[in-house]
Design a protein around this motif. Structure first.
Motif, PDB file in Angstrom:
ATOM      1  N   THR A 241       0.624  -1.432  -0.038  1.00 54.80           N
ATOM      2  CA  THR A 241       0.004   0.284  -0.019  1.00 54.80           C
ATOM      3  C   THR A 241       0.891   1.264   0.053  1.00 54.80           C
ATOM      4  O   THR A 241       0.494   2.244  -0.442  1.00 54.80           O
ATOM      5  CB  THR A 241      -0.977   0.146   1.224  1.00 54.80           C
ATOM      6  OG1 THR A 241      -0.124   0.159   2.362  1.00 54.80           O
ATOM      7  CG2 THR A 241      -1.689  -1.296   1.374  1.00 54.80           C
ATOM      8  N   GLN A 242       2.135   1.215   0.515  1.00 56.83           N
ATOM      9  CA  GLN A 242       3.157   2.337   0.589  1.00 56.83           C
ATOM     10  C   GLN A 242       2.309   3.539   1.513  1.00 56.83           C
ATOM     11  O   GLN A 242       2.719   4.728   1.143  1.00 56.83           O
ATOM     12  CB  GLN A 242       3.390   2.701  -0.882  1.00 56.83           C
ATOM     13  CG  GLN A 242       4.092   1.591  -1.563  1.00 56.83           C
ATOM     14  CD  GLN A 242       4.564   2.167  -3.121  1.00 56.83           C
ATOM     15  OE1 GLN A 242       3.919   2.786  -3.756  1.00 56.83           O
ATOM     16  NE2 GLN A 242       6.008   2.097  -3.254  1.00 56.83           N
ATOM     17  N   ARG A 243       1.556   3.017   2.365  1.00 60.00           N
ATOM     18  CA  ARG A 243       0.997   3.990   3.307  1.00 60.00           C
ATOM     19  C   ARG A 243       1.751   4.011   4.619  1.00 60.00           C
ATOM     20  O   ARG A 243       1.219   4.944   5.501  1.00 60.00           O
ATOM     21  CB  ARG A 243      -0.581   3.922   3.269  1.00 60.00           C
ATOM     22  CG  ARG A 243      -1.301   3.932   1.870  1.00 60.00           C
ATOM     23  CD  ARG A 243      -2.847   3.481   2.026  1.00 60.00           C
ATOM     24  NE  ARG A 243      -3.507   3.617   3.044  1.00 60.00           N
ATOM     25  CZ  ARG A 243      -4.647   3.335   3.569  1.00 60.00           C
ATOM     26  NH1 ARG A 243      -5.083   2.093   2.952  1.00 60.00           N
ATOM     27  NH2 ARG A 243      -5.382   3.495   4.621  1.00 60.00           N
ATOM     28  N   TYR A 244       2.418   3.277   5.093  1.00 59.06           N
ATOM     29  CA  TYR A 244       2.796   2.929   6.498  1.00 59.06           C
ATOM     30  C   TYR A 244       4.329   3.179   6.265  1.00 59.06           C
ATOM     31  O   TYR A 244       5.034   2.513   5.393  1.00 59.06           O
ATOM     32  CB  TYR A 244       2.347   1.873   6.991  1.00 59.06           C
ATOM     33  CG  TYR A 244       0.717   1.624   6.785  1.00 59.06           C
ATOM     34  CD1 TYR A 244       0.374   1.914   7.906  1.00 59.06           C
ATOM     35  CD2 TYR A 244       0.283   0.872   6.038  1.00 59.06           C
ATOM     36  CE1 TYR A 244      -1.382   1.773   8.030  1.00 59.06           C
ATOM     37  CE2 TYR A 244      -1.215   0.697   6.013  1.00 59.06           C
ATOM     38  CZ  TYR A 244      -1.904   1.200   7.024  1.00 59.06           C
ATOM     39  OH  TYR A 244      -3.352   1.196   7.022  1.00 59.06           O
ATOM     40  N   SER A 245       5.012   3.548   7.386  1.00 62.46           N
ATOM     41  CA  SER A 245       6.321   3.539   7.411  1.00 62.46           C
ATOM     42  C   SER A 245       6.604   2.125   8.186  1.00 62.46           C
ATOM     43  O   SER A 245       5.709   1.277   8.597  1.00 62.46           O
ATOM     44  CB  SER A 245       6.717   4.598   8.642  1.00 62.46           C
ATOM     45  OG  SER A 245       6.213   4.212   9.937  1.00 62.46           O
TER      46      SER A 245
END
Length: 277
Positions: A241-245
């Motif tokens: 998703t590339q939404r979270y660190s």
């Protein structure tokens, strides 16, 4: 809870091996009484077959599929008309559990309308395989896997209920898996934090040593392997998703820090999460 989601969660641990296959024509009056050493699947192409398993008689017509479990006796006959079907003998396992399908009452006649697309695909590749076309051997194995996955989906959705097995002959694996459902649910609901094996043993009401052995016997993998696989499945989805660190993903999956998570991820997928996408 049907429990068939285990195959999706542990798909990397699923194995399938086709041991023999062919197409066969039986003239009118054919009768066969036997049991198989492997799983056996028939795709009915022409005519009608009646199968008696236990005290019940089941009828399969053109387009239907028949799935037999190992060691289950049956009598099949075609009456006054010839019949033709494709058969495949195969092994199917999950981890070290090579009879995992017997944990579910899948053996029986599957209506053709439920598996039409998947069965058509297998028939086409089956014919190509007989002619040694291209990579048809690998594709035949893949198409059989897709067909089994569809049967599992139908069972999970309640549109297929099996029929050849009854309580007197059902595998002990089914009872083992049902007994472990609360523990499996506990794992799924607590992946956001570290889970100790002793916790799971308490949920199951067993000693830790016996629980590990019981779990592996039922599912073919250890509790630790199961938890790692679930975490890595969710980690993969979260990273995509590339939404979270990395720190956020680590916290969501019960790792103490980003370093520990990245180390576990790289061990499983052979690349660090930063280079996975």
């Amino acid at each position: 809870m049907k429990g068939t989601d285990l195959f999706n969660d542990l798909s990397e641990h699923v194995s399938l091996r086709i041991t023999s296959y062919n197409t066969i024509l039986h003239n009118a009056g054919w009768v066969e009484s036997k049991s198989h050493h492997n799983y056996d699947l028939w795709l009915i192409q022409e005519g009608q077959v009646e199968i008696q398993a236990g005290k019940t008689i089941h009828t399969a017509t053109a387009g239907d599929l028949v799935l037999f479990y190992p060691g289950i006796p049956y009598t099949a006959m075609n009456g006054t008309q010839a019949c033709r079907f494709i058969y495949l003998h195969f092994d199917f396992g999950l981890g070290e559990q090579q009879r995992i399908l017997e944990s579910f009452p899948l053996s029986g006649v599957v209506a053709g309308c439920l598996i039409e697309e998947e069965a058509d695909g297998l028939r086409k590749i089956f014919q190509e395989n007989l002619q040694a076309v291209g990579m048809s051997g690998m594709r035949l194995k893949g198409s059989l896997m897709i067909l089994i996955a569809r049967i599992l989906e139908c069972y999970g959705a309640g549109t297929y209920k099996g029929g050849f097995l009854n309580d007197s002959v059902r595998s002990e694996h089914a009872g083992n898996l049902v007994f472990l459902q609360p523990t499996i649910l506990y794992i799924q609901e607590n992946l956001h934090r570290p889970i100790r094996i002793t916790e799971l043993a308490e949920v199951a009401g067993m000693s830790e040593k016996y629980f590990i052995r019981y779990f592996k016997q039922a599912l073919g993998v250890t509790p630790g392997q199961y938890m790692i696989q679930l975490r890595m499945n969710r980690a993969r989805d979260l990273v995509y998703t590339q939404r979270y660190s990395m720190q956020q993903v680590a916290a969501l999956l019960g790792y103490p820090d980003a370093y520990s998570f990245s180390k576990a991820f790289k061990k499983h997928y052979k690349v660090p999460p930063s280079k996975f996408v």
